[in-house]
Motif scaffolding. Structure first.
Motif, short mmCIF file in Angstrom:
data_model
loop_
_atom_site.label_atom_id
_atom_site.label_comp_id
_atom_site.label_asym_id
_atom_site.label_seq_id
_atom_site.Cartn_x
_atom_site.Cartn_y
_atom_site.Cartn_z
N MET A 104 -0.54 2.90 -2.85
CA MET A 104 -1.63 3.13 -1.92
C MET A 104 -2.21 1.76 -1.86
N GLY A 105 -1.99 0.70 -2.90
CA GLY A 105 -2.35 -0.63 -2.62
C GLY A 105 -1.58 -1.29 -1.51
N ILE A 106 -0.42 -1.21 -1.36
CA ILE A 106 0.21 -1.75 -0.43
C ILE A 106 -0.09 -1.15 0.87
N ASN A 107 -0.38 0.03 0.93
CA ASN A 107 -0.85 0.68 2.33
C ASN A 107 -2.20 0.12 2.59
N VAL A 108 -3.12 -0.21 1.75
CA VAL A 108 -4.53 -0.70 1.93
C VAL A 108 -4.19 -1.97 2.59
N VAL A 109 -3.43 -2.76 1.92
CA VAL A 109 -3.26 -4.32 2.66
C VAL A 109 -2.73 -4.10 4.15
N LEU A 110 -1.89 -3.30 4.21
CA LEU A 110 -1.32 -3.01 5.71
C LEU A 110 -2.53 -2.78 6.60
N ALA A 111 -2.98 -1.62 6.21
CA ALA A 111 -4.23 -1.13 7.20
C ALA A 111 -5.11 -1.86 7.27
N VAL A 112 -5.83 -2.59 6.28
CA VAL A 112 -6.75 -3.40 6.32
C VAL A 112 -6.41 -4.87 7.48
N SER A 113 -5.16 -5.42 7.28
CA SER A 113 -4.86 -6.33 7.98
C SER A 113 -4.41 -5.81 9.35
N LEU A 114 -3.98 -4.78 9.55
CA LEU A 114 -3.72 -4.33 11.07
C LEU A 114 -5.28 -4.05 11.60
N ASN A 115 -6.03 -3.59 10.82
CA ASN A 115 -7.34 -3.29 11.32
C ASN A 115 -8.04 -4.60 11.99
N LEU A 116 -7.86 -5.72 11.20
CA LEU A 116 -8.49 -6.97 11.64
C LEU A 116 -7.88 -7.25 13.29
N VAL A 117 -6.44 -6.74 13.46
CA VAL A 117 -6.10 -7.20 14.70
C VAL A 117 -6.48 -6.06 15.51
#
Lengths: 329, 306
Positions: A46-59
């Motif tokens: 869950m934590g790893i997916n949050v990092v991925l999603a939040v960072s992709l959301n920035l872009v």
């Protein structure tokens, strides 16, 4: 939005509590007994997916540059950090011997940051040429770069080639994952609420107008892209030291699509929404494990129907109904 | 020298397939200005349609000449592709007319995933063998070995290209397509039925992709639900290479890409590029062309207007 400081403080408290509860305090063993390995694994994913999603959301969301190559940067971080741990880990521990018990955590911290920085550097290299393009062309070019990264790793025999890299020591704990997740939310949140954030939004809403207003659009796009790649690399590093086994196939186009689905469901440009979506989809993935072959059919249908009926995402604009502080937009 | 010719022949037959898929991308881009991500999956559907039509029709057409059966299977696969293409356009893309490009792109990704995973549900994930439609003979021309399937694929592609050119240049529908790609508003004002033309374009492009699927399956004899992903992306590169929106450009780009890819693999030792980099070749070409001549080999550059 809850302000970034509020988010950060609550995240720090959560991390402190979580690491205290789950990292071997014998007097608290009742909590350890209640959380089994399976649940722990899901929480880390869950934590790893949050990092991925939040960072992709920035872009994709905040800066409006649709990237389909996130898995590529994750791969760079995963392979870079895993290689560092496996080839230099022992030497690092010897060097850091004098500081005693802190040596191992410090080393892992260095490894994580190395993975992130490596991914950010690749992101910078990829971003400078490709961010001159727009819309669907950018999507395809980032996809192309993601595939090139994968093919390069596949042909690198030192990194295990197509067989992958095995035996990566499992250093990732819930505490580390949550710390990285919290800092990604904090960094992205404060970046978006800063002058840079205004630049991102201007570039997203109308690139030509932004350029006419004197905004250096390339600069803002490259910054968003590089920061996004940095956190994707961190997520990759966490993932590698969690699963212990990585293959180039695991970072293919479909992995990027997984993250894109999280961002779109959560609502592009909404950090809170995307975080919720990442958590929800991780749980959903586990629940649908029995019906694996239907999972992607459902996601694909969801994507199509959502775009037709509710393009701002299922939970887009989440947080806009929370009380706002005056003087803050 | 013989080896070079051998590689060129192999590259040409692969390039013909890329060209057929690329034409669909280019035509849809011409009328709708968007990249149909799901196009590569219609190629997959075409191949599976070929497999199943062969299974069902075999008893009915026993005793017919091979080429007749092959022709029937090819045309029914193309029809199937056309119908599916039109259905997809009606259900998924039509409600999005006039929405931001990104919304349409995401929908197209969704359609692509849907076709792939429905294919996996229906046909299974494991690769399936493809029946031999025409008996393969190997011709030997001055040391260059050419399979009769390669010849058939290239000739059939040429015929399809001629047919396509006829439709686009000589029929009323073709005229409407060209009008629409030049200026949608003006075309609508002149009485062009925009919806019908868009549907027709999707059908035509999808039929060509389905034909490419049957050809590809005949050449490589193995098909699976994800077979369309890479050829689809490479065909998109071909369309951009030739200049997206230009029909002759798509054909040229496809053939060039097929030849370059085959040459890079064939001469990997000389070039110092491991053959494993085969799939990266197309993407490197895409990045180079978008950076140095985004309008493509045959395209004229256009200024973006506000």
């Amino acid at each position: 939005m809850i302000g970034p400081k509020g988010l950060f403080v609550s995240a720090v408290i959560a991390v402190g509590a979580v690491s205290y509860l789950f990292t071997g305090h014998p007097e608290m063993s009742w909590t350890l007994a209640q959380i089994d390995d399976y649940l722990l694994n899901i929480l880390i994913l869950m934590g790893i997916n949050v990092v991925l999603a939040v960072s992709l959301n920035l872009v994709n969301g905040h800066a409006g540059q649709f990237s389909l190559g996130h898995a590529g940067f994750m791969a760079v971080g995963a392979y870079g950090s895993a290689a560092l741990t496996m080839f230099l880990g022992q030497a690092g521990l010897t060097v850091l011997q004098p500081i005693g018990g802190l040596a191992a955590p410090l080393l892992f911290c260095i490894v994580l940051i190395f993975g992130g920085v490596l991914a950010a550097m690749v992101g910078l290299l990829v971003g400078i040429p490709s961010l001159r393009l727009r819309g669907d062309y950018l999507a395809i070019v980032t996809l192309g770069f993601g595939e090139i990264i994968r093919v390069v790793i596949q042909n690198a025999d030192g990194l295990g080639g197509a067989r992958g890299l095995t035996g990566i020591p499992a250093h990732t704990t819930l505490g580390w994952t949550f710390a990285v997740a919290a800092s990604s939310i904090y960094v992205v949140g404060s970046l978006v609420n800063s002058t840079y954030g205004r630049g991102f939004i201007a570039v997203r809403d109308d690139e030509i107008a932004a350029e006419a207003m004197g905004i250096n659009t390339t600069k803002y796009k490259v910054i968003a892209f590089t920061v996004g790649a940095f956190f994707a690399g961190l997520a990759g590093a966490l993932y590698a030291h969690f699963i212990g086994y990585i293959t180039p196939e695991g970072f293919n186009f479909l992995k990027s699509v997984d993250v894109v689905v999280m961002v779109i469901l959560g609502g592009m440009g909404s950090t809170a929404g995307v975080t919720v979506a990442a958590v929800a989809l991780t749980v959903l993935n586990e629940l649908l494990r029995q019906a694996e072959q239907y999972r992607m059919v459902v996601f694909a249908l969801l994507l199509i129907i959502l775009m037709i009926l509710r393009p701002q995402g299922l939970i887009g604009n989440l947080g806009s109904w929370l009380p706002r502080k005056r003087g803050r937009s | 020298m013989n080896e070079l010719f051998q590689q060129l022949v192999n590259g040409l037959s692969l390039g013909a397939i890329y060209a057929l898929i690329a034409l669909g991308y280019t035509m849809v881009y011409g009328v709708l200005r968007f990249i149909n991500f799901a196009h590569g999956d219609l190629f997959m559907v075409g191949a599976f349609a070929g497999l199943y039509f062969h299974k069902w029709l075999k008893p009915a057409v026993a005793g017919w000449p091979d080429w007749g059966v092959a022709l029937i299977i090819l045309s029914s696969a193309m029809l199937m592709g056309a119908v599916l293409g039109i259905i997809i356009e009606r259900l998924a893309y039509k409600p999005l007319r006039g929405r931001p490009k990104l919304t349409v792109l995401i929908t197209a990704i969704g359609v692509s995933l849907l076709l792939e995973y429905l294919g996996q549900l229906g046909f299974g994930a494991a690769p399936r063998g493809f029946p031999t439609l025409l008996e393969a003979r190997t011709l030997s021309l001055a040391g260059v070995r050419i399979s009769s399937i390669q010849v058939t694929v290239v000739v059939a592609t040429l015929l399809l290209l001629v047919g396509l050119r006829f439709i686009v240049m000589k029929t009323r529908m073709g005229l409407a397509m060209r009008a629409l790609s030049l200026n949608p508003t003006a075309a609508a004002l002149m009485g062009v039925n925009t919806s019908a033309v868009i549907s027709f374009t999707f059908g035509l492009g999808s039929a060509l992709a389905a034909a490419a699927g049957v050809f590809y399956a005949s050449l490589y004899q193995a098909i699976d639900p994800f077979m369309g992903v890479l050829p689809g992306m490479k065909a998109f590169v071909a369309a951009v290479l030739g200049g997206i929106g230009i029909l002759s450009g798509a054909a040229l780009g496809g053939i060039l890409l097929g030849i370059v890819e085959t040459l890079v693999v064939g001469y990997s030792g000389v070039l110092g590029i491991p053959p494993g980099y085969r799939d990266a070749v197309a993407f490197v070409i895409l990045i180079l062309i978008l950076l140095f001549k985004p309008s493509g080999l045959l395209g004229k550059s256009q200024r973006e207007k506000v």
